[in-house]
Design an enzyme around this catalytic site. Sequence first.
Site, PDB file in Angstrom:
ATOM      1  N   SER A   1     -12.310   3.853   9.645  1.00  0.00           N
ATOM      2  CA  SER A   1     -12.031   3.991  11.257  1.00  0.00           C
ATOM      3  C   SER A   1     -10.772   4.759  11.705  1.00  0.00           C
ATOM      4  CB  SER A   1     -12.122   3.128  11.681  1.00  0.00           C
ATOM      5  OG  SER A   1     -10.809   1.703  12.008  1.00  0.00           O
TER       6      SER A   1
ATOM      7  N   GLY B   1       0.668  -1.077   0.713  1.00  0.00           N
ATOM      8  CA  GLY B   1      -0.411   0.148  -0.096  1.00  0.00           C
ATOM      9  C   GLY B   1       1.314   1.290  -0.007  1.00  0.00           C
TER      10      GLY B   1
ATOM     11  N   GLU C   1      11.140  -6.783  -0.109  1.00  0.00           N
ATOM     12  CA  GLU C   1      11.119  -7.306   1.561  1.00  0.00           C
ATOM     13  C   GLU C   1       9.624  -7.713   0.955  1.00  0.00           C
ATOM     14  OE1 GLU C   1      12.598  -7.988   3.738  1.00  0.00           O
ATOM     15  OE2 GLU C   1      13.840  -7.834   3.290  1.00  0.00           O
TER      16      GLU C   1
ATOM     17  N   GLU D   1       6.823 -11.194  -0.625  1.00  0.00           N
ATOM     18  CA  GLU D   1       6.308 -12.638  -0.961  1.00  0.00           C
ATOM     19  C   GLU D   1       5.426 -12.803  -1.187  1.00  0.00           C
ATOM     20  OE1 GLU D   1       7.386 -15.696   2.168  1.00  0.00           O
ATOM     21  OE2 GLU D   1       9.164 -14.603   1.884  1.00  0.00           O
TER      22      GLU D   1
END
Length: 231
Positions: free
Chosen positions: A85, A47, A118, A120
């Site tokens: 939220s 993200g 990083e 996977e």
Amino acid sequence: MTSHDNHAFKPIATVDLAIFSLSPAGLSVLLVRRANAPFSGDWALPGGWIHIDEDADLEAAARRVLKEKTGVETPYLEQLQTTGSRSRDPRGWSISIVYIALLSADDVAERQGGMAAEAEWRMIEGEGVGCPIAFDHAALLKQAVGRIRSKVEYSSLPGHLLPVHFTLSELQSVYETLLGRKLDKSAFRKRMAEADFLEPVEGEMRRASNRPAQVFRLKDTRSLALFDRTI
């Protein structure tokens, strides 16, 4: 809180991506290990922040984040949901627009060097990956997996997980993998012909067990064809 405080308040706004591909063992999702707090060292869905000075719209933001994480520019993208939220991110009130992205085997192989350091691929086990992931991403992933499995029944979605060129047997195999059951060959081919989302690659055949098999490709790589009834 004063009205001035209300105007000054800015929620965290991100796009998160459930990026799927298909390996010989089944459906996989791309996870990245977080380098920074919160959840430093934990796995999460890829993200990134929305860049209001750069991203023309939400899909542009999703495609930029996808390119940054995978090196891929134009796969199939679908908006899954918007969620928000005060409790989903310890840094403050958070809004996330969640997208599903489908990468073909070709995309994964060719862009391996473009993947985040990083990053996977993790096999989907049931409705998740069998290990904790950061934020509310386990719930988001569950919804994404549910969306994919439901759409397999009535759309061309599995074709977006294949290389650009494929045979009908290879396409049927992907449907069977995602559905978890075998399909009748003649009925499957009739349904694919009725849906009219494939086109033959002229002059290209592939060696098969009995006779050469015609090679096909998707007519439209950026959207789904919907069937008039389920598989």
